[in-house]
Design an enzyme around this catalytic site. Structure first.
Site, PDB file in Angstrom:
ATOM      1  N   TYR A 159       0.853  -1.189   0.000  1.00 48.26           N
ATOM      2  CA  TYR A 159       0.000   0.000   0.000  1.00 48.26           C
ATOM      3  C   TYR A 159       0.886   1.235   0.000  1.00 48.26           C
ATOM      4  O   TYR A 159       1.871   1.300   0.736  1.00 48.26           O
ATOM      5  CB  TYR A 159      -0.883  -0.010   1.250  1.00 48.26           C
ATOM      6  CG  TYR A 159      -1.727   1.234   1.451  1.00 48.26           C
ATOM      7  CD1 TYR A 159      -2.784   1.533   0.580  1.00 48.26           C
ATOM      8  CD2 TYR A 159      -1.498   2.101   2.521  1.00 48.26           C
ATOM      9  CE1 TYR A 159      -3.568   2.660   0.777  1.00 48.26           C
ATOM     10  CE2 TYR A 159      -2.283   3.231   2.722  1.00 48.26           C
ATOM     11  CZ  TYR A 159      -3.319   3.503   1.846  1.00 48.26           C
ATOM     12  OH  TYR A 159      -4.105   4.622   2.047  1.00 48.26           O
ATOM     13  N   ASP A 213       9.260   2.856  -0.432  1.00 48.51           N
ATOM     14  CA  ASP A 213       8.229   3.492   0.364  1.00 48.51           C
ATOM     15  C   ASP A 213       8.437   3.067   1.816  1.00 48.51           C
ATOM     16  O   ASP A 213       8.024   1.989   2.235  1.00 48.51           O
ATOM     17  CB  ASP A 213       6.837   3.098  -0.141  1.00 48.51           C
ATOM     18  CG  ASP A 213       5.731   3.788   0.652  1.00 48.51           C
ATOM     19  OD1 ASP A 213       6.064   4.504   1.620  1.00 48.51           O
ATOM     20  OD2 ASP A 213       4.549   3.603   0.309  1.00 48.51           O
ATOM     21  N   LYS A 218       4.412   8.898   8.853  1.00 42.40           N
ATOM     22  CA  LYS A 218       4.206   8.298  10.170  1.00 42.40           C
ATOM     23  C   LYS A 218       5.202   8.781  11.248  1.00 42.40           C
ATOM     24  O   LYS A 218       5.006   9.868  11.769  1.00 42.40           O
ATOM     25  CB  LYS A 218       4.139   6.780  10.040  1.00 42.40           C
ATOM     26  CG  LYS A 218       2.961   6.386   9.124  1.00 42.40           C
ATOM     27  CD  LYS A 218       2.544   4.940   9.148  1.00 42.40           C
ATOM     28  CE  LYS A 218       1.204   4.752   8.457  1.00 42.40           C
ATOM     29  NZ  LYS A 218       1.258   4.253   7.098  1.00 42.40           N
TER      30      LYS A 218
HETATM   31  C1  PLP Z   1       0.544   4.737   5.766  1.00 42.95           C
HETATM   32  C2  PLP Z   1       1.261   4.495   4.493  1.00 42.95           C
HETATM   33  C3  PLP Z   1       1.162   5.380   3.404  1.00 42.95           C
HETATM   34  C4  PLP Z   1       0.199   6.531   3.391  1.00 42.95           C
HETATM   35  O1  PLP Z   1       0.482   7.500   4.341  1.00 42.95           O
HETATM   36  P1  PLP Z   1      -0.696   8.498   4.795  1.00 42.95           P
HETATM   37  O2  PLP Z   1      -0.021   9.430   5.740  1.00 42.95           O
HETATM   38  O3  PLP Z   1      -1.744   7.640   5.414  1.00 42.95           O
HETATM   39  O4  PLP Z   1      -1.191   9.174   3.580  1.00 42.95           O
HETATM   40  C5  PLP Z   1       1.954   5.146   2.301  1.00 42.95           C
HETATM   41  N1  PLP Z   1       2.799   4.100   2.247  1.00 42.95           N
HETATM   42  C6  PLP Z   1       2.916   3.231   3.274  1.00 42.95           C
HETATM   43  C7  PLP Z   1       3.887   2.099   3.165  1.00 42.95           C
HETATM   44  C8  PLP Z   1       2.131   3.381   4.417  1.00 42.95           C
HETATM   45  O5  PLP Z   1       2.229   2.487   5.399  1.00 42.95           O
END
Ligand code: PLP
Length: 435
Positions: free
Chosen positions: A145, A240, A268
């Site tokens: 994701y 990511d 995060k």
């Molecule tokens: C949480 C997450 C996102 C999205 O971040 P948001 O601050 O919720 O937009 C993107 N990539 C990864 C791997 C994530 O865990």
């Protein structure tokens, strides 16, 4: 019986003016059923709901609360910053300080551009990859994701798995057509894809440790091959690390696996609980960003001073030398104990894994390596376990496809509470089964 009267009332009311009563789908408890707990406050490892129930939190706001909720140092940094004004729409010195901390610890970082969310970071990173290479196709992996970016909502992990949608409504086929989806940890398919389409691939985006199909670790060879193919075809390799950055180790998954991505996205933890994301990476690519380069990227609240203050305070704690050894030990000892308790109670489809302050609980016999492995788990058992744990005062992620997160404040009492709750949950499940 736990009192959930106020949560129930708030949830009913919320549903009248907020779609599904929540502002992010997983909070609605759709995949486990029952009443989502409305939270009033949090301190250290504990959450307190509107009915006065206390829970040990194993989500930590999906990662950010790595030093514990409402940490004094973080809160006072926020307060100090707040008193100077909330947002200026002009540069501040703190943004450079945060960028420097990130650059110092994340191996593949020359430059940092701050955003307000992880989604903005990944969206900007793929635009940058396309702008830099003048190519269009993006490769992603099944179960990963990357935020709710249109063209990345294809086979995209937890939130969407839970809703049962392979992809999202509102995404034109023509957008999704620019995205190639490959199976995680599959070398052969990766090589096939590059041999066939390498010249069209602008970039590859991957969770270098996957945390959105529960926790799935990569094979070293797989990441290595990915790096080699991207180099060979001049495709931008995007790690990511929105979830794993400053969560699995000081230098992220890239440090653990010794891989040098071109771009890294963060979020995060770097906001310490405030809205924050970042695109980071190699100078020659990062300088394609506006205002010096042709790739547009912006944000009214990007680099917000209060969020930056929270980020600096959090990362200052996280980057102390003994922080990760300690958090890693807390987490791995916790999962080992949990496995032991499951075994003692004859729970067979159960195992755990962890890395840094992140863990996976799997309702299957072996640790998953792929998305298919992960889908092959005992979802019904998870649901029962989830509710037993909740009733016993432990807040697990409300989906079998989410990873779990601990903080340094979990050491001691909170961990003991989770383990005690797990033991009585297993015993209660067994007792009901044997009736
Ligand atoms: C949480 C997450 C996102 C999205 O971040 P948001 O601050 O919720 O937009 C993107 N990539 C990864 C791997 C994530 O865990």
């Amino acid at each position: 019986m736990q009192n959930t009267k106020s949560s129930k009332q708030f949830f009913e009311k919320a549903k009248t003016c907020i779609p599904g009563g929540v502002n992010s789908p997983v909070r609605a408890f759709n995949s486990v059923g029952g009443i989502p707990r409305f939270i009033r406050s949090a301190k250290g490892p504990f959450l307190y709901d509107v009915d006065g129930n206390e829970y040990v939190d194993t989500i930590c706001s999906w990662g950010p609360a790595i030093v514990g909720h409402a940490n004094e140092t973080v809160i006072s940094a926020i307060r100090e910053s707040m008193n100077l004004g909330l947002s200026f729409g002009a540069p501040t010195e703190g943004e450079t300080r945060l960028a420097e901390i990130i650059k110092k610890h994340l191996p593949a970082t020359d430059m940092v551009r701050l955003t307000s969310s992880g989604t903005e970071a990944t969206m900007s990173a793929i635009r940058l990859a396309r702008g830099y290479t003048n190519k269009t196709k993006i490769v992603k992996f099944e179960g990963c994701y990357h935020g709710h970016v249109d063209s990345l909502l294809v086979k995209a992990g937890s939130g969407l798995l839970t809703l049962g949608n392979p992809t999202s409504g509102g995404v034109p086929d023509s957008f999704a057509a620019e995205t190639i989806v490959l199976p995680y940890n599959n070398l052969e398919k990766l090589n096939d894809c590059f041999n066939l389409l390498g010249d069209e691939i602008a970039g590859v985006i991957i969770e270098p440790i996957a945390g959105n199909m529960n926790l799935v670790k990569p094979d070293q060879d797989f990441l290595k091959c990915l790096r080699e193919q991207c180099t060979k075809y001049n495709s931008v390799l995007i790690f990511d690390e929105v979830m794993t950055g400053f969560r699995v180790s000081m230098g992220g998954a890239q440090e653990i696996y010794g891989i040098d991505p071109d771009l890294t996205t963060l979020g995060k933890v770097i906001g310490g609980g405030m809205p924050m994301g970042a695109v980071t990476g190699k100078k020659q690519i990062m300088e394609y960003l506006a205002p010096i380069g042709p790739v547009y990227q912006a944000g009214t609240l990007s680099g917000n001073p209060v969020a930056v203050a929270a980020g600096i305070a959090t990362l200052t704690i996280v980057t102390k030398e003994d922080f990760f050894p300690k958090l890693t030990k807390i987490t791995s000892e916790f999962t080992r104990e949990l496995e032991k308790i499951a075994k003692e109670n004859n729970i067979r489809s159960f195992c755990c894994d962890s890395v840094g302050g992140m863990f996976g609980i799997y309702f299957r016999q072996t640790i998953p390596k792929t998305f298919e492995d992960m889908m092959d788990s005992d979802v019904n058992f998870f649901k029962i376990f989830f509710h037993e744990m909740l009733a016993n005062g432990v807040y697990l992620a409300p989906s079998p496809y989410e990873a779990g997160f601990l903080s340094v404040s979990h050491e001691g009492e909170a961990i003991t509470k989770i383990l005690t709750a797990a033991e009585s949950s297993f015993k209660s499940i067994n007792a009901k089964k044997n009736k």
